[in-house]
Motif scaffolding. Structure first.
Motif, short mmCIF file in Angstrom:
data_model
loop_
_atom_site.label_atom_id
_atom_site.label_comp_id
_atom_site.label_asym_id
_atom_site.label_seq_id
_atom_site.Cartn_x
_atom_site.Cartn_y
_atom_site.Cartn_z
N VAL A 41 -22.15 -12.08 -2.84
CA VAL A 41 -21.65 -12.78 -4.19
C VAL A 41 -21.24 -14.18 -3.38
CG1 VAL A 41 -19.78 -13.09 -5.81
CG2 VAL A 41 -21.07 -10.67 -5.15
N SER A 101 -24.71 -6.55 -3.63
CA SER A 101 -24.99 -8.09 -3.65
C SER A 101 -24.11 -8.78 -2.75
CB SER A 101 -24.94 -8.62 -5.06
OG SER A 101 -25.87 -7.87 -5.84
N THR A 149 -19.28 -17.75 -4.78
CA THR A 149 -18.57 -18.16 -5.64
C THR A 149 -18.37 -19.72 -5.35
OG1 THR A 149 -17.32 -16.20 -5.91
CG2 THR A 149 -16.32 -17.94 -6.95
N MET A 197 -25.88 -12.87 -5.69
CA MET A 197 -25.27 -13.27 -7.15
C MET A 197 -24.40 -14.82 -6.96
SD MET A 197 -25.88 -10.65 -9.38
CE MET A 197 -26.27 -9.15 -9.19
#
Length: 148
Positions: free
Chosen positions: A44, A42, A46, A29
């Protein structure tokens, strides 16, 4: 094969994770710093809030056998250009055949809004939208698993 999600405003993250677990497919993600997520499955990533930061990061991770979930037509065009699959949150699979029309519609809408006009926003999300996405996404997972 992996699943990459333009996750900033994605309303089907739970469906994606549930099906990914079922098929044992990794999920990444990608979102900007204005969002947070921890679904326990997931990876992740950023990125900063600069324009298209998520798109650039996602394209850097993309392989031909991957599936991308995005509502961004520009990102979807790049994804299918690399030979991967792209689908939106309503189950629309982006293809070479529908991409020109979608990009033209986006362009026309932008022109109308820039000149002070208004365009219709998206409809309220329904359970039928979720069911349609789930069916199409499961089909894509099965198709991709059979190819590689």
């Amino acid at each position: 094969m992996k699943i990459l999600v333009d996750a900033d405003a994605c309303p089907v993250k739970q469906i994606i994770v549930r099906l990914a677990k079922k098929h044992k497919i990794p999920v990444t993600m990608l979102m900007d710093t204005a969002h947070a997520l921890n679904d326990g499955y997931s990876t992740v990533i950023t990125v900063d809030q600069q324009a298209d930061s998520v798109d650039y990061a996602l394209m850097g991770l993309l392989s031909r056998e991957d599936i991308v979930v995005t509502q961004d037509y520009g990102l979807a065009a790049m994804v299918i250009g690399k030979g991967a699959k792209a689908v939106n949150q309503n189950g629309l699979v982006f293809t070479n055949e529908n991409m020109d029309r979608l990009l033209m519609e986006r362009h026309v809408g932008q022109k109308i809004r820039r000149s002070g006009g208004r365009t219709k926003g998206p409809s309220k999300r329904t359970k039928d939208d979720d069911a349609r996405f789930e069916a199409v996404f499961e089909s894509l997972l099965n198709e991709r698993a059979g190819l590689f």
